[in-house]
Design a protein around this motif. Structure first.
Motif, PDB file in Angstrom:
ATOM      1  N   VAL A   1       0.866  -1.234   0.051  1.00 48.51           N
ATOM      2  CA  VAL A   1       0.033  -0.123  -0.030  1.00 48.51           C
ATOM      3  C   VAL A   1       0.961   1.196  -0.083  1.00 48.51           C
ATOM      4  O   VAL A   1       0.539   2.294  -0.893  1.00 48.51           O
ATOM      5  CB  VAL A   1      -0.993   0.054   1.089  1.00 48.51           C
ATOM      6  CG1 VAL A   1      -1.466   1.323   1.524  1.00 48.51           C
ATOM      7  CG2 VAL A   1      -2.146  -1.160   1.214  1.00 48.51           C
ATOM      8  N   GLN A   2       1.887   1.212   0.747  1.00 53.52           N
ATOM      9  CA  GLN A   2       2.853   2.297   0.698  1.00 53.52           C
ATOM     10  C   GLN A   2       3.602   2.613  -0.450  1.00 53.52           C
ATOM     11  O   GLN A   2       3.528   3.573  -1.150  1.00 53.52           O
ATOM     12  CB  GLN A   2       3.891   2.324   1.931  1.00 53.52           C
ATOM     13  CG  GLN A   2       3.269   2.414   3.451  1.00 53.52           C
ATOM     14  CD  GLN A   2       4.437   2.039   4.481  1.00 53.52           C
ATOM     15  OE1 GLN A   2       5.628   1.620   4.119  1.00 53.52           O
ATOM     16  NE2 GLN A   2       4.169   2.673   5.537  1.00 53.52           N
ATOM     17  N   ASP A   3       3.841   1.254  -1.113  1.00 52.91           N
ATOM     18  CA  ASP A   3       4.585   1.703  -2.534  1.00 52.91           C
ATOM     19  C   ASP A   3       3.707   2.360  -3.585  1.00 52.91           C
ATOM     20  O   ASP A   3       3.913   3.103  -4.287  1.00 52.91           O
ATOM     21  CB  ASP A   3       4.989   0.320  -2.994  1.00 52.91           C
ATOM     22  CG  ASP A   3       6.233  -0.185  -2.352  1.00 52.91           C
ATOM     23  OD1 ASP A   3       6.870   0.555  -1.838  1.00 52.91           O
ATOM     24  OD2 ASP A   3       6.518  -1.433  -2.097  1.00 52.91           O
ATOM     25  N   LEU A   4       2.422   1.802  -3.316  1.00 53.47           N
ATOM     26  CA  LEU A   4       1.282   2.201  -4.369  1.00 53.47           C
ATOM     27  C   LEU A   4       0.808   3.738  -4.134  1.00 53.47           C
ATOM     28  O   LEU A   4       0.826   4.384  -5.089  1.00 53.47           O
ATOM     29  CB  LEU A   4       0.153   1.262  -4.262  1.00 53.47           C
ATOM     30  CG  LEU A   4       0.192   0.000  -4.891  1.00 53.47           C
ATOM     31  CD1 LEU A   4      -0.856  -1.014  -4.625  1.00 53.47           C
ATOM     32  CD2 LEU A   4       0.468  -0.264  -6.332  1.00 53.47           C
ATOM     33  N   MET A   5       0.729   4.169  -2.975  1.00 54.39           N
ATOM     34  CA  MET A   5       0.459   5.532  -2.726  1.00 54.39           C
ATOM     35  C   MET A   5       1.689   6.339  -3.044  1.00 54.39           C
ATOM     36  O   MET A   5       1.317   7.538  -3.436  1.00 54.39           O
ATOM     37  CB  MET A   5       0.361   5.647  -1.048  1.00 54.39           C
ATOM     38  CG  MET A   5      -0.895   4.698  -0.538  1.00 54.39           C
ATOM     39  SD  MET A   5      -2.409   5.400  -1.240  1.00 54.39           S
ATOM     40  CE  MET A   5      -2.696   6.661  -0.049  1.00 54.39           C
ATOM     41  N   GLY A   6       2.852   5.742  -3.004  1.00 55.93           N
ATOM     42  CA  GLY A   6       4.086   6.830  -3.275  1.00 55.93           C
ATOM     43  C   GLY A   6       4.120   6.964  -4.489  1.00 55.93           C
ATOM     44  O   GLY A   6       4.938   7.888  -5.156  1.00 55.93           O
ATOM     45  N   LYS A   7       3.907   5.950  -5.578  1.00 55.21           N
ATOM     46  CA  LYS A   7       4.105   6.242  -7.019  1.00 55.21           C
ATOM     47  C   LYS A   7       2.780   6.875  -7.864  1.00 55.21           C
ATOM     48  O   LYS A   7       1.731   6.927  -7.239  1.00 55.21           O
ATOM     49  CB  LYS A   7       3.964   4.773  -7.663  1.00 55.21           C
ATOM     50  CG  LYS A   7       5.154   3.992  -7.061  1.00 55.21           C
ATOM     51  CD  LYS A   7       5.108   2.522  -7.907  1.00 55.21           C
ATOM     52  CE  LYS A   7       6.307   1.856  -7.414  1.00 55.21           C
ATOM     53  NZ  LYS A   7       6.259   0.379  -8.012  1.00 55.21           N
ATOM     54  N   PHE A   8       3.408   7.529  -8.823  1.00 57.65           N
ATOM     55  CA  PHE A   8       2.451   8.322  -9.595  1.00 57.65           C
ATOM     56  C   PHE A   8       2.767   8.336 -10.959  1.00 57.65           C
ATOM     57  O   PHE A   8       3.804   7.934 -11.226  1.00 57.65           O
ATOM     58  CB  PHE A   8       2.319  10.047  -9.385  1.00 57.65           C
ATOM     59  CG  PHE A   8       3.711  10.556  -9.280  1.00 57.65           C
ATOM     60  CD1 PHE A   8       4.639  10.519  -8.149  1.00 57.65           C
ATOM     61  CD2 PHE A   8       4.043  11.072 -10.499  1.00 57.65           C
ATOM     62  CE1 PHE A   8       5.714  11.136  -8.260  1.00 57.65           C
ATOM     63  CE2 PHE A   8       5.311  11.539 -10.524  1.00 57.65           C
ATOM     64  CZ  PHE A   8       6.139  11.492  -9.615  1.00 57.65           C
ATOM     65  N   LYS A   9       1.961   8.501 -11.818  1.00 48.30           N
ATOM     66  CA  LYS A   9       2.085   8.211 -13.353  1.00 48.30           C
ATOM     67  C   LYS A   9       2.819   9.453 -13.779  1.00 48.30           C
ATOM     68  O   LYS A   9       2.680  10.669 -13.437  1.00 48.30           O
ATOM     69  CB  LYS A   9       0.660   8.491 -13.921  1.00 48.30           C
ATOM     70  CG  LYS A   9      -0.209   7.015 -13.962  1.00 48.30           C
ATOM     71  CD  LYS A   9      -1.117   7.076 -14.923  1.00 48.30           C
ATOM     72  CE  LYS A   9      -1.990   5.740 -14.756  1.00 48.30           C
ATOM     73  NZ  LYS A   9      -3.312   5.575 -15.629  1.00 48.30           N
ATOM     74  N   LYS A  10       4.016   9.266 -14.605  1.00 51.19           N
ATOM     75  CA  LYS A  10       4.650  10.345 -15.295  1.00 51.19           C
ATOM     76  C   LYS A  10       3.902  10.876 -16.318  1.00 51.19           C
ATOM     77  O   LYS A  10       3.369  10.050 -17.283  1.00 51.19           O
ATOM     78  CB  LYS A  10       6.089   9.790 -15.766  1.00 51.19           C
ATOM     79  CG  LYS A  10       6.828   9.174 -14.641  1.00 51.19           C
ATOM     80  CD  LYS A  10       8.218   8.669 -15.047  1.00 51.19           C
ATOM     81  CE  LYS A  10       9.175   7.994 -13.972  1.00 51.19           C
ATOM     82  NZ  LYS A  10      10.242   7.661 -14.616  1.00 51.19           N
ATOM     83  N   PRO A  11       3.921  12.257 -16.368  1.00 54.50           N
ATOM     84  CA  PRO A  11       3.335  12.688 -17.503  1.00 54.50           C
ATOM     85  C   PRO A  11       4.303  12.591 -18.867  1.00 54.50           C
ATOM     86  O   PRO A  11       5.099  12.399 -18.862  1.00 54.50           O
ATOM     87  CB  PRO A  11       3.133  14.209 -17.057  1.00 54.50           C
ATOM     88  CG  PRO A  11       4.392  14.399 -16.431  1.00 54.50           C
ATOM     89  CD  PRO A  11       4.369  13.093 -15.719  1.00 54.50           C
ATOM     90  N   VAL A  12       3.316  12.398 -20.096  1.00 50.88           N
ATOM     91  CA  VAL A  12       3.905  12.348 -21.219  1.00 50.88           C
ATOM     92  C   VAL A  12       4.501  13.652 -21.705  1.00 50.88           C
ATOM     93  O   VAL A  12       3.693  14.522 -21.739  1.00 50.88           O
ATOM     94  CB  VAL A  12       3.009  11.580 -22.299  1.00 50.88           C
ATOM     95  CG1 VAL A  12       3.586  11.619 -23.665  1.00 50.88           C
ATOM     96  CG2 VAL A  12       2.245  10.453 -21.775  1.00 50.88           C
ATOM     97  N   LEU A  13       5.770  13.751 -21.887  1.00 50.39           N
ATOM     98  CA  LEU A  13       6.392  14.926 -22.238  1.00 50.39           C
ATOM     99  C   LEU A  13       6.556  15.068 -23.681  1.00 50.39           C
ATOM    100  O   LEU A  13       6.661  14.049 -24.442  1.00 50.39           O
ATOM    101  CB  LEU A  13       8.144  14.989 -21.838  1.00 50.39           C
ATOM    102  CG  LEU A  13       7.974  14.874 -20.192  1.00 50.39           C
ATOM    103  CD1 LEU A  13       9.289  14.591 -19.767  1.00 50.39           C
ATOM    104  CD2 LEU A  13       7.397  15.972 -19.556  1.00 50.39           C
TER     105      LEU A  13
END
Length: 161
Positions: free
Chosen positions: A79-91
Motif C-alpha cells: 500500500v505504501q509503495d502504491l501510494m508513493g507512485k504516480f504516473k509520469k506525464p507524457v512529455l
C-alpha cells in the motif's frame, strides 16, 4: 432508555457467566482425588495428554498469527509503495539546441557557447605512419640471429645499460 440498556448489559453478563461455566464443565471436569497409586498415575497420564493437545493447538495458533502478521506487513508495504507512485506525464518532444537548453535551464546569467565539435579529438596522420614503421621491423630471422648465442645476450645487456 438507560434502564433498558442497563437490563441488556446485565443479561449479557449473565450469558457470559453461563457460557464460561459450560466451557469449564466441558473442558475441565471436576477433580477427583485418586486414592491409589495406579489411579494417580492414570490421572497424570490424562493431564499430560491434555497438556500435549493444548500445546499443539497453541503452536498451530501461533503459526497462524505469525503468518497473518507477515501478510499484514507485506500488504502495508504494498500500500505504501502504491501510494508513493504516480504516473509520469507524457512529455512533448522539443527540438532545442544545447545552447538554448543551457539558457533555458541556467537563465541569462550563463552565456556558455557549446561547440561540441571543437572538443573532439584531432587525429594525426603522422601517428599512423609511426605505427607503420614500428610494424615494419624487417626480416625477423635477422633479429633472431642477432640475439642468439652469448653475443646476442651481451648486446641486449649492453643495450639496456
Amino acid at each position: 432508555m438507560l434502564s433498558i440498556a442497563k437490563g441488556l448489559l446485565e443479561e449479557e453478563d449473565r450469558e457470559r457467566e453461563e457460557e464460561r461455566e459450560r466451557y469449564m464443565d466441558e473442558c475441565c471436569p471436576p477433580l477427583s482425588v485418586p486414592r491409589t497409586l495406579q489411579e494417580l498415575q492414570e490421572l497424570c497420564r490424562e493431564i499430560h495428554h491434555k497438556i500435549d493437545v493444548t500445546d499443539e493447538e497453541r503452536y498451530d495458533l501461533e503459526t497462524k498469527v505469525n503468518k497473518a502478521n507477515k501478510e499484514i506487513n507485506d500488504l502495508k508495504i504494498k500500500v505504501q509503495d502504491l501510494m508513493g507512485k504516480f504516473k509520469k506525464p507524457v512529455l512533448k518532444k522539443v527540438r532545442m539546441s544545447a545552447d538554448a537548453m543551457l539558457k533555458a535551464l541556467l537563465g541569462s546569467k550563463h552565456t556558455v557557447n557549446l561547440d561540441l565539435r571543437a572538443n573532439l579529438k584531432q587525429v594525426k596522420k603522422e601517428a599512423k605512419e609511426e605505427d607503420k614503421e614500428l610494424r615494419d621491423v624487417g626480416d625477423w630471422r635477422k633479429n633472431i640471429e642477432d640475439k642468439s648465442g652469448m653475443d646476442g645476450r651481451k648486446k641486449m645487456f649492453e643495450a639496456e645499460t
